[in-house]
Write an enzyme that holds these catalytic residues in place. Structure first.
Site, mmCIF file in Angstrom:
data_model
loop_
_atom_site.group_PDB
_atom_site.id
_atom_site.type_symbol
_atom_site.label_atom_id
_atom_site.label_comp_id
_atom_site.label_asym_id
_atom_site.label_seq_id
_atom_site.Cartn_x
_atom_site.Cartn_y
_atom_site.Cartn_z
ATOM 1 N N ASP A 159 0.841 -1.191 0.000
ATOM 2 C CA ASP A 159 0.000 0.000 0.000
ATOM 3 C C ASP A 159 0.878 1.244 0.000
ATOM 4 O O ASP A 159 2.047 1.177 -0.373
ATOM 5 C CB ASP A 159 -0.919 -0.037 1.235
ATOM 6 N N HIS A 189 -3.637 6.178 2.913
ATOM 7 C CA HIS A 189 -4.458 4.987 2.679
ATOM 8 C C HIS A 189 -3.908 3.763 3.412
ATOM 9 O O HIS A 189 -4.636 3.034 4.093
ATOM 10 C CB HIS A 189 -4.525 4.725 1.178
ATOM 11 N N SER A 382 -11.586 -1.273 0.141
ATOM 12 C CA SER A 382 -10.248 -1.295 0.749
ATOM 13 C C SER A 382 -10.356 -1.682 2.213
ATOM 14 O O SER A 382 -9.578 -2.481 2.734
ATOM 15 C CB SER A 382 -9.591 0.080 0.658
#
Length: 500
Positions: A159, A189, A382
């Site tokens: 990520d 994120h 996600s």
């Protein structure tokens, strides 16, 4: 997301199994395409400009020479695939695509983020301290009471990075890869995803714990501080995971992302990479995407691959029970271009509070979603994938000898149906971990053809895949460096966050 402990029965090497099947009379050949359609479309739309492309030749040096002959210039070497990233004049694209020695030509596309659909909607917290119920909703708290918190299980988070937070204390971020990578998270994120998987809630006195708060995290940073990354970045990161699998007991990889170009799992290079990890003993958990029921909603790697565990999102409505759960309209669902129903299962993915990366892009773009000083509330598949990766770590702690296919099967088999939506089954990890045994649910179908090329298989269709016992195959006989990454549609990736 170690490996050697997964398989205790290794009967014959993969190549031997292929030899038993024999080569068919009509040998299989790689797709004859030489260029992605997006390249010619871009050139036609920008006739007086340089076209950003990725050129795959017989070798990277060959590709560089070919680009120079076409009047272009090389921007970067992509050694793992014997390719180069280059800028080529639009009027030279046709000749370049037809040049001997060019195996594949594709558009070097940018990255599209899914954190803003343009409608101004955001996760807004009306409560100064909103409560997460997803650990109870999936039964993780039941396992915590028994002392199972994912201890010793390594989960690789591929990520945007993981911020330094006390919620990952006691040295549980055991590695950052590559080793010279920035240890921050400029986009925000990856930190949120990591917190849902294994945050221990220290900054919130336990209010915002992740699913497996005892698991170890391997921070595999891909992309830059704006969240920009390409498929080649992700594949390179997955190679790092394989190289460090044993050292950090990596059993799960979380991929809360999707590529920007649809392609069959049989030829997509990212699907080849995730299958490689699966066959080497690592469960790959992928986000389904955030495009709802669009015709191609589940046609993008890695979530379109039948060997990975693809996860959609449910709204738990702030309660631990399933009676009021629903699937948000944006959670991708449907059938892939190869005929597989996806996602495989669902997990809470709406209004989830997790670790904040201060001064990150998401923090600046969505200040109304910040909770207190150390957390942020986000929605998307996600988040659902991260919850499921944590659940997988709990199952693996209970059953360390299970294969990825067994862990996937246990999670799917133990899931509970959302009332009123029979196709949506939500993770119930206490049930899944409670199974004494499960079969390996890996599908008896042809794997990615790039992997088969690496084994020298002439005719994949001659192999009786239904007769193969996946748990007995020694996939370690395939070497990463022997895989031919030439059948490429290099696009970009999408991070699975939606405003809601």
């Amino acid at each position: 997301m170690p490996g050697s402990a997964i398989r205790k029965i290794l009967i014959v090497p993969l190549v031997s199994i292929f030899a038993l099947a024999g080569a068919g009379a009509n040998a299989w050949h790689a797709p004859a395409m030489r260029a992605d359609r997006a390249v010619s479309a871009y050139a036609a739309a920008h006739p007086d400009e340089m076209v950003p492309v990725i050129v795959r030749g017989e070798a990277a040096s060959d590709a560089a020479a070919i680009v120079a002959e076409a009047g272009g210039s090389v921007r970067a070497q992509l050694g793992i695939i014997d390719a180069v990233a280059a800028d080529v004049p639009a009027n030279g694209i046709g000749d370049l695509a037809r040049t001997d020695g060019v195996r594949w030509l594709s558009l070097d596309a940018g990255v599209s983020s899914t954190d803003d659909h343009g409608d101004g909607a955001r996760d807004r917290s009306t409560d100064a301290q909103p409560r997460n119920v997803y650990p109870e909703a999936i039964g993780a708290d039941e396992l915590w009471d028994e002392g199972d918190r994912g201890q010793g299980v390594g989960v690789a988070v591929v990520d945007t990075g993981i911020v330094n937070s006390r919620d990952f204390g006691n040295g549980r971020v055991v590695a950052t890869l590559p080793r010279d990578a920035d240890r921050g998270d400029g986009y925000g994120h990856g930190s949120h995803v990591a917190g849902l998987i294994a945050g221990d809630g220290t900054r919130s006195d336990g209010r915002y714990e992740g699913v497996a708060p005892g698991a170890n995290l391997i921070n595999v940073r891909v992309g830059d501080d704006s969240g920009a990354a390409t498929i080649s970045d992700v594949i390179t990161s997955l190679q790092l995971v394989i190289e460090n699998q044993r050292r950090f007991n990596i059993r799960v990889v979380n991929l809360s992302l999707r590529v920007d170009v649809p392609q069959s799992y049989t030829t997509d290079p990212l699907d080849a990479a995730v299958e490689f990890l699966t066959f080497r003993g690592i469960l790959v958990v992928a986000a389904a995407g955030n495009t709802g029921s669009d015709a191609d909603a589940v046609s993008y790697a890695p979530g379109n691959d039948p060997f990975v565990l693809t996860v959609g999102a449910v709204d738990d409505a702030g309660t631990a029970g399933l009676r009021d759960d629903s699937v948000p309209s944006w959670s991708s669902r449907g059938t892939t271009q190869d005929g597989f129903a996806k996602p495989d299962l669902y997990a809470p993915g709406r209004h989830l509070v997790s670790v904040l990366s201060p001064r990150s892009v998401l923090a600046q773009e969505m200040p109304e979603s910040i909770v207190g000083r150390y957390y942020m509330q986000l929605s998307g598949t996600s988040m659902a994938a991260a919850v499921t990766s944590g659940a997988a770590a709990l199952v693996i702690e209970e059953h360390p000898g299970w294969t990825p296919g067994q862990v996937k099967q246990a999670l799917v088999q133990g899931a509970a149906t959302v009332p009123g939506d029979a196709s949506a089954r939500v993770v119930q990890v206490d049930t899944s971990a409670g199974f004494e045994s499960v079969t390996d649910g890996s599908p008896a179908i042809t794997p990615n053809l790039l992997l088969l090329q690496a084994t020298g298989v002439a005719d994949p269709e001659s192999i009786k895949w239904g007769s193969i016992r996946w748990g007995s195959i020694k996939w370690g006989s395939i070497k990463w460096g022997s895989i031919r990454w030439g059948s490429i549609k290099w696009g970009s990736i999408r991070w699975g966050v939606v405003p809601d």
